[in-house]
Design a protein around this motif. Structure first.
Motif, PDB file in Angstrom:
ATOM      1  N   GLY A 131       5.537  -2.802 -13.593  1.00 33.64           N
ATOM      2  CA  GLY A 131       4.684  -2.552 -12.445  1.00 33.64           C
ATOM      3  C   GLY A 131       5.498  -2.291 -11.202  1.00 33.64           C
ATOM      4  N   SER A 132       4.902  -1.568 -10.274  1.00 31.43           N
ATOM      5  CA  SER A 132       5.555  -1.260  -9.014  1.00 31.43           C
ATOM      6  C   SER A 132       4.834  -1.954  -7.866  1.00 31.43           C
ATOM      7  N   SER A 133       5.639  -2.453  -6.917  1.00 36.14           N
ATOM      8  CA  SER A 133       5.108  -3.069  -5.706  1.00 36.14           C
ATOM      9  C   SER A 133       4.168  -4.225  -6.059  1.00 36.14           C
ATOM     10  N   SER A 134       2.901  -4.131  -5.688  1.00 37.67           N
ATOM     11  CA  SER A 134       1.950  -5.195  -6.013  1.00 37.67           C
ATOM     12  C   SER A 134       1.799  -5.358  -7.517  1.00 37.67           C
ATOM     13  N   GLY A 135       1.868  -4.242  -8.252  1.00 34.58           N
ATOM     14  CA  GLY A 135       1.826  -4.328  -9.705  1.00 34.58           C
ATOM     15  C   GLY A 135       3.054  -5.017 -10.276  1.00 34.58           C
ATOM     16  N   TRP A 164       0.812  -1.221   0.000  1.00 33.70           N
ATOM     17  CA  TRP A 164       0.000   0.000   0.000  1.00 33.70           C
ATOM     18  C   TRP A 164       0.847   1.274   0.000  1.00 33.70           C
ATOM     19  N   LEU A 165       2.156   1.163   0.011  1.00 27.63           N
ATOM     20  CA  LEU A 165       2.998   2.337   0.176  1.00 27.63           C
ATOM     21  C   LEU A 165       2.909   3.313  -0.981  1.00 27.63           C
ATOM     22  N   THR A 166       2.564   2.840  -2.171  1.00 31.73           N
ATOM     23  CA  THR A 166       2.508   3.727  -3.332  1.00 31.73           C
ATOM     24  C   THR A 166       1.099   4.238  -3.608  1.00 31.73           C
ATOM     25  N   ALA A 167       0.152   3.933  -2.763  1.00 31.19           N
ATOM     26  CA  ALA A 167      -1.234   4.315  -3.031  1.00 31.19           C
ATOM     27  C   ALA A 167      -1.418   5.821  -3.101  1.00 31.19           C
ATOM     28  N   GLU A 227      -3.821   0.168  -4.129  1.00 31.28           N
ATOM     29  CA  GLU A 227      -5.075  -0.565  -4.314  1.00 31.28           C
ATOM     30  C   GLU A 227      -5.319  -0.959  -5.762  1.00 31.28           C
ATOM     31  N   GLY A 228      -4.826  -0.168  -6.709  1.00 29.07           N
ATOM     32  CA  GLY A 228      -5.027  -0.510  -8.114  1.00 29.07           C
ATOM     33  C   GLY A 228      -6.474  -0.457  -8.532  1.00 29.07           C
ATOM     34  N   TRP A 229      -7.271   0.294  -7.796  1.00 29.97           N
ATOM     35  CA  TRP A 229      -8.697   0.464  -8.085  1.00 29.97           C
ATOM     36  C   TRP A 229      -9.190   1.662  -7.291  1.00 29.97           C
ATOM     37  N   PRO A 230     -10.020   2.523  -7.850  1.00 31.57           N
ATOM     38  CA  PRO A 230     -10.648   2.468  -9.170  1.00 31.57           C
ATOM     39  C   PRO A 230      -9.833   3.145 -10.262  1.00 31.57           C
ATOM     40  N   THR A 231      -8.524   3.346 -10.007  1.00 35.61           N
ATOM     41  CA  THR A 231      -7.713   4.074 -10.974  1.00 35.61           C
ATOM     42  C   THR A 231      -6.374   3.377 -11.165  1.00 35.61           C
ATOM     43  N   ALA A 279      14.435   3.238 -25.897  1.00 31.93           N
ATOM     44  CA  ALA A 279      13.226   2.426 -25.807  1.00 31.93           C
ATOM     45  C   ALA A 279      12.538   2.300 -27.145  1.00 31.93           C
ATOM     46  N   LEU A 280      11.846   1.201 -27.316  1.00 33.49           N
ATOM     47  CA  LEU A 280      10.955   1.051 -28.460  1.00 33.49           C
ATOM     48  C   LEU A 280       9.759   1.979 -28.265  1.00 33.49           C
ATOM     49  N   PRO A 281       9.080   2.354 -29.340  1.00 34.88           N
ATOM     50  CA  PRO A 281       7.870   3.178 -29.196  1.00 34.88           C
ATOM     51  C   PRO A 281       6.679   2.313 -28.779  1.00 34.88           C
ATOM     52  N   PHE A 282       6.558   2.122 -27.486  1.00 38.05           N
ATOM     53  CA  PHE A 282       5.539   1.233 -26.935  1.00 38.05           C
ATOM     54  C   PHE A 282       4.167   1.898 -26.870  1.00 38.05           C
ATOM     55  N   ILE A 283       3.129   1.095 -27.097  1.00 39.50           N
ATOM     56  CA  ILE A 283       1.784   1.440 -26.662  1.00 39.50           C
ATOM     57  C   ILE A 283       1.723   1.131 -25.168  1.00 39.50           C
ATOM     58  N   LEU A 284       1.251   2.082 -24.361  1.00 36.65           N
ATOM     59  CA  LEU A 284       1.129   1.868 -22.922  1.00 36.65           C
ATOM     60  C   LEU A 284      -0.332   1.614 -22.568  1.00 36.65           C
ATOM     61  N   VAL A 285      -0.569   0.566 -21.810  1.00 34.25           N
ATOM     62  CA  VAL A 285      -1.917   0.157 -21.409  1.00 34.25           C
ATOM     63  C   VAL A 285      -1.959   0.101 -19.890  1.00 34.25           C
ATOM     64  N   MET A 286      -2.945   0.769 -19.290  1.00 34.62           N
ATOM     65  CA  MET A 286      -2.965   0.944 -17.834  1.00 34.62           C
ATOM     66  C   MET A 286      -4.325   0.552 -17.261  1.00 34.62           C
ATOM     67  N   PRO A 287      -4.525  -0.722 -16.975  1.00 30.50           N
ATOM     68  CA  PRO A 287      -5.819  -1.162 -16.433  1.00 30.50           C
ATOM     69  C   PRO A 287      -5.884  -1.055 -14.916  1.00 30.50           C
ATOM     70  N   VAL A 288      -7.089  -1.117 -14.374  1.00 21.76           N
ATOM     71  CA  VAL A 288      -7.223  -1.378 -12.945  1.00 21.76           C
ATOM     72  C   VAL A 288      -6.836  -2.832 -12.719  1.00 21.76           C
ATOM     73  N   ILE A 289      -6.310  -3.146 -11.534  1.00 21.48           N
ATOM     74  CA  ILE A 289      -5.878  -4.522 -11.282  1.00 21.48           C
ATOM     75  C   ILE A 289      -6.678  -5.203 -10.181  1.00 21.48           C
ATOM     76  N   ASN A 290      -7.572  -4.455  -9.539  1.00 24.82           N
ATOM     77  CA  ASN A 290      -8.439  -5.030  -8.517  1.00 24.82           C
ATOM     78  C   ASN A 290      -9.882  -4.622  -8.781  1.00 24.82           C
ATOM     79  N   PRO A 291     -10.859  -5.397  -8.305  1.00 27.18           N
ATOM     80  CA  PRO A 291     -12.260  -5.046  -8.481  1.00 27.18           C
ATOM     81  C   PRO A 291     -12.818  -4.223  -7.322  1.00 27.18           C
ATOM     82  N   ASP A 292     -12.005  -4.038  -6.275  1.00 27.50           N
ATOM     83  CA  ASP A 292     -12.440  -3.344  -5.068  1.00 27.50           C
ATOM     84  C   ASP A 292     -11.193  -3.020  -4.248  1.00 27.50           C
ATOM     85  N   LYS A 293     -11.353  -2.663  -3.011  1.00 25.28           N
ATOM     86  CA  LYS A 293     -10.216  -2.272  -2.180  1.00 25.28           C
ATOM     87  C   LYS A 293      -9.456  -3.456  -1.596  1.00 25.28           C
TER      88      LYS A 293
END
Length: 333
Positions: free
Chosen positions: A203-207, A4-7, A119-123, A146-160
């Motif tokens: 990803g960082s920490s839990s990610g 939770w340190l990066t929340a 938490e990775g949710w809701p953002t 770096a290569l010219p990457f497409i960056l994709v950033m999903p939520v990783i949890n459905p709740d807290k």
């Protein structure tokens, strides 16, 4: 447990993106995007090419942030229903300026799925104007790092609650969401690459745990990950002691099994700050015990680095992103 340190970074991000003049406006990432000067219609999909043309259906993206330092490209956000997991959640995406250039109209681009800590949710804090991840990725591509990457950033949890990015029995299928549904969304809307060499995580920490685990669990789909200050083993309380299910999602077990099979090769660019004494011990132990055969590892030690996203971005600049890019596929027809 320190996930939770990066929340707090996520809260900062939410505050700083407000005020964008076109925030909330529709945005398209197709080749008819009016903001993509000189864009051309892509060719139909060629089964003999590396490039995978968008399959559709097109998602309804809206502007989250304009990346002025990267030719005013847009970060879009959509709410996506994952047909395979049954989960519905937000996903943010950004394509680099190179994606819209006429000479690249028939090329597929590599993808990095960027996962937050906390938490990775809701953002997902990686889209924030405070971190400027997209600005950095564009700068690195211009510098040849770096290569010219497409960056994709999903939520990783459905709740807290933290779900270990896994299909925990009795819970939402967040492993399927992350490794199947989110890539499906990208393939539906972007020119991507058919090869696993064009797909990776950061990803960082839990990610960081999520990216590490996902590459080891699905090496036929993903080739590389940048786990920063990661957890090494699953530890969600939602497992309720289900040892068999936990083992199937444990990077230590997955790395050992991949080595037994002899591949395919995966590339894990670990990052740890010098102030992260506990993480440093765990990551070095993992590398020593499991970083062999098809499991290729590298450790970026970040001088004075702390357990936060800014330190990890600095680590990527200091070597990790270049190493990962060397082992992935660039834009290709």
């Amino acid at each position: 447990m320190k996930r939770w340190l990066t929340a707090a970074v996520a809260l900062i991000s939410l505050g700083l993106v407000a005020g964008c003049s076109d925030e909330g406006d529709p945005v398209s990432f197709g080749n008819t995007n009016p903001s993509a000067a000189g864009s051309a219609a892509p060719k139909p999909d060629n089964p003999n090419s590396l490039a995978q043309m968008p399959t559709g259906p097109a998602a309804n993206f809206k502007v989250q942030r304009t990346v002025e330092a990267a030719d005013n490209t847009k970060i879009g956000v959509t709410t996506y229903h994952g047909a395979k997991s049954g989960f519905t959640g937000k996903v943010w995406v950004w394509a680099p300026p190179q994606y819209f250039q006429k000479e690249n109209a028939n090329k597929g681009f590599p993808v990095i799925i960027a996962l937050p800590g906390g938490e990775g949710w809701p953002t997902n804090y990686w889209f924030g104007a405070d971190l400027k991840l997209q600005e950095d990725f564009y700068k690195w591509s211009q510098e040849g790092k770096a290569l010219p990457f497409i960056l994709v950033m999903p939520v990783i949890n459905p709740d807290k609650q933290y779900h270990d990015c896994s299909d925990i029995p009795g819970s939402q299928k967040m492993g399927t969401w992350l490794t199947q549904d989110v890539p499906d969304l990208v393939k539906q809307n972007f020119r991507t690459l058919k090869t696993r060499d064009g797909w990776g995580f950061m990803g960082s920490s839990s990610g960081g745990f999520c990216g590490l685990k996902s590459v080891l669990q699905y090496p036929d789909t993903f080739k590389a990950a940048i786990p920063s200050g990661p957890d090494i083993v699953p530890d969600s309380p939602l497992w309720h002691g289900d040892k068999a299910a936990m083992q199937a999602n444990n990077p230590q077990y997955l790395a050992k099994e991949l080595a037994k099979k002899g591949g395919p090769d995966v590339y894990l660019g670990f990052q740890v700050g010098t102030t992260e004494t506990s993480d440093m011990v765990k990551v070095k132990q993992f590398i020593q015990e499991y970083g062999r055969g098809p499991v290729h590892t590298r450790l970026q030690v970040i001088a004075g680095g702390e357990h936060n996203a800014r330190s990890y971005t600095r680590g990527m600049d200091e070597g990790t992103i270049e190493w990962i890019s060397q082992h992935m596929q660039g834009p290709s027809e």
